[in-house]
Design a protein around this motif. Structure first.
Motif, PDB file in Angstrom:
ATOM      1  N   VAL A  47       0.844  -1.196   0.000  1.00  0.00           N
ATOM      2  CA  VAL A  47       0.000   0.000   0.000  1.00  0.00           C
ATOM      3  C   VAL A  47       0.880   1.247   0.000  1.00  0.00           C
ATOM      4  CG1 VAL A  47      -1.961  -1.080   1.189  1.00  0.00           C
ATOM      5  CG2 VAL A  47      -0.206   0.057   2.525  1.00  0.00           C
ATOM      6  N   ARG A  48       0.338   2.288  -0.586  1.00  0.00           N
ATOM      7  CA  ARG A  48       0.991   3.596  -0.526  1.00  0.00           C
ATOM      8  C   ARG A  48       0.111   4.484   0.336  1.00  0.00           C
ATOM      9  NH1 ARG A  48       0.840   6.329  -5.802  1.00  0.00           N
ATOM     10  NH2 ARG A  48      -0.678   7.762  -4.921  1.00  0.00           N
ATOM     11  N   VAL A  49       0.702   5.084   1.351  1.00  0.00           N
ATOM     12  CA  VAL A  49      -0.022   5.984   2.243  1.00  0.00           C
ATOM     13  C   VAL A  49       0.313   7.409   1.829  1.00  0.00           C
ATOM     14  CG1 VAL A  49      -0.390   6.687   4.644  1.00  0.00           C
ATOM     15  CG2 VAL A  49       0.178   4.300   4.124  1.00  0.00           C
ATOM     16  N   ASP A  50      -0.707   8.154   1.400  1.00  0.00           N
ATOM     17  CA  ASP A  50      -0.533   9.561   1.031  1.00  0.00           C
ATOM     18  C   ASP A  50      -1.111  10.440   2.128  1.00  0.00           C
ATOM     19  OD1 ASP A  50       0.584   8.833  -1.354  1.00  0.00           O
ATOM     20  OD2 ASP A  50      -1.166   9.310  -2.579  1.00  0.00           O
ATOM     21  N   ARG A  51      -0.268  11.334   2.656  1.00  0.00           N
ATOM     22  CA  ARG A  51      -0.702  12.293   3.671  1.00  0.00           C
ATOM     23  C   ARG A  51      -0.565  13.691   3.114  1.00  0.00           C
ATOM     24  NH1 ARG A  51       3.571  10.215   7.653  1.00  0.00           N
ATOM     25  NH2 ARG A  51       4.340   9.471   5.682  1.00  0.00           N
ATOM     26  N   PHE A  52      -1.535  14.510   3.414  1.00  0.00           N
ATOM     27  CA  PHE A  52      -1.535  15.885   2.931  1.00  0.00           C
ATOM     28  C   PHE A  52      -1.241  16.800   4.111  1.00  0.00           C
ATOM     29  CE2 PHE A  52      -4.520  13.254   0.589  1.00  0.00           C
ATOM     30  CZ  PHE A  52      -3.943  13.305  -0.667  1.00  0.00           C
ATOM     31  N   GLN A  53      -0.023  17.347   4.127  1.00  0.00           N
ATOM     32  CA  GLN A  53       0.393  18.207   5.226  1.00  0.00           C
ATOM     33  C   GLN A  53       1.082  19.445   4.692  1.00  0.00           C
ATOM     34  OE1 GLN A  53       2.796  15.137   7.302  1.00  0.00           O
ATOM     35  NE2 GLN A  53       1.528  15.632   9.076  1.00  0.00           N
ATOM     36  N   TYR A  54       0.693  20.562   5.274  1.00  0.00           N
ATOM     37  CA  TYR A  54       1.356  21.828   4.964  1.00  0.00           C
ATOM     38  C   TYR A  54       1.394  22.121   3.471  1.00  0.00           C
ATOM     39  CZ  TYR A  54       2.852  20.632   9.656  1.00  0.00           C
ATOM     40  OH  TYR A  54       2.859  20.233  10.958  1.00  0.00           O
ATOM     41  N   GLY A  55       0.301  21.812   2.784  1.00  0.00           N
ATOM     42  CA  GLY A  55       0.176  22.137   1.373  1.00  0.00           C
ATOM     43  C   GLY A  55       0.876  21.192   0.417  1.00  0.00           C
ATOM     44  N   SER A  56       1.403  20.080   0.911  1.00  0.00           N
ATOM     45  CA  SER A  56       2.061  19.133   0.009  1.00  0.00           C
ATOM     46  C   SER A  56       1.659  17.704   0.373  1.00  0.00           C
ATOM     47  CB  SER A  56       3.586  19.280   0.073  1.00  0.00           C
ATOM     48  OG  SER A  56       4.056  18.942   1.346  1.00  0.00           O
ATOM     49  N   THR A  57       1.937  16.791  -0.544  1.00  0.00           N
ATOM     50  CA  THR A  57       1.616  15.382  -0.341  1.00  0.00           C
ATOM     51  C   THR A  57       2.889  14.636   0.023  1.00  0.00           C
ATOM     52  OG1 THR A  57      -0.136  15.493  -1.983  1.00  0.00           O
ATOM     53  CG2 THR A  57       0.673  13.310  -1.412  1.00  0.00           C
ATOM     54  N   ARG A  58       2.789  13.805   1.036  1.00  0.00           N
ATOM     55  CA  ARG A  58       3.906  12.957   1.441  1.00  0.00           C
ATOM     56  C   ARG A  58       3.458  11.507   1.273  1.00  0.00           C
ATOM     57  NH1 ARG A  58       6.287  12.485   7.485  1.00  0.00           N
ATOM     58  NH2 ARG A  58       7.772  10.845   7.048  1.00  0.00           N
ATOM     59  N   SER A  59       4.186  10.757   0.473  1.00  0.00           N
ATOM     60  CA  SER A  59       3.826   9.359   0.185  1.00  0.00           C
ATOM     61  C   SER A  59       4.825   8.410   0.827  1.00  0.00           C
ATOM     62  CB  SER A  59       3.806   9.112  -1.322  1.00  0.00           C
ATOM     63  OG  SER A  59       2.812   9.900  -1.922  1.00  0.00           O
ATOM     64  N   THR A  60       4.301   7.307   1.361  1.00  0.00           N
ATOM     65  CA  THR A  60       5.132   6.283   1.991  1.00  0.00           C
ATOM     66  C   THR A  60       4.639   4.915   1.539  1.00  0.00           C
ATOM     67  OG1 THR A  60       5.347   7.700   3.954  1.00  0.00           O
ATOM     68  CG2 THR A  60       5.993   5.399   4.191  1.00  0.00           C
ATOM     69  N   TRP A  61       5.568   4.076   1.037  1.00  0.00           N
ATOM     70  CA  TRP A  61       5.217   2.713   0.636  1.00  0.00           C
ATOM     71  C   TRP A  61       5.346   1.802   1.832  1.00  0.00           C
ATOM     72  CZ3 TRP A  61       2.805   1.012  -3.509  1.00  0.00           C
ATOM     73  CH2 TRP A  61       2.769   1.844  -4.631  1.00  0.00           C
TER      74      TRP A  61
END
Length: 122
Positions: free
Chosen positions: A81-95
């Protein structure tokens, strides 16, 4: 008394003793719960290597190499799975890889159909 003379069953406890009962009564409503230590964060899970659309989830815990997410759907162990978090106006993705999951135990978890999943970061 030497240690050789000790009972093999440990200490004998009289659970009906009034002092012990009073102490146990004080702890009646206590529970252990790790939620609330980490501020929940809305995220999207992209299931599988080629997933183009995400499904809503909540990141409830994160430490180095480990994430715990709540979903309203089950995820099989071993799924990528890829976890996408939206923080401080940008997307951070983690596999990640799903290492475990279960239905929530709490009454509100059961009412909402919540599943809890443990993910290892790749």
């Amino acid at each position: 008394m030497s240690r050789d003379n000790k009972s093999p069953y440990g200490n004998n406890v009289d659970w009906s003793k009034a002092d012990l009962q009073a102490l146990l009564d004080k702890t009646e409503g206590w529970g252990l719960d790790n939620r609330g230590v980490y501020s929940p964060l809305a995220c999207e899970l992209h299931i599988g290597w080629g997933a183009s659309t995400g499904r809503g989830a909540t990141l409830v815990y994160e430490r180095e190499g480990v994430m715990v997410v709540e979903t309203t759907f089950a995820l099989p162990k071993g799924e990528h799975v890829r976890v996408d978090r939206f923080q401080y106006g940008s997307t951070r993705s983690t596999w990640c890889i799903v290492v475990d999951g279960r239905e929530g135990f709490r009454a509100e978890d059961r009412a909402n159909g919540t599943f809890v999943h443990w993910l290892h970061v790749r």
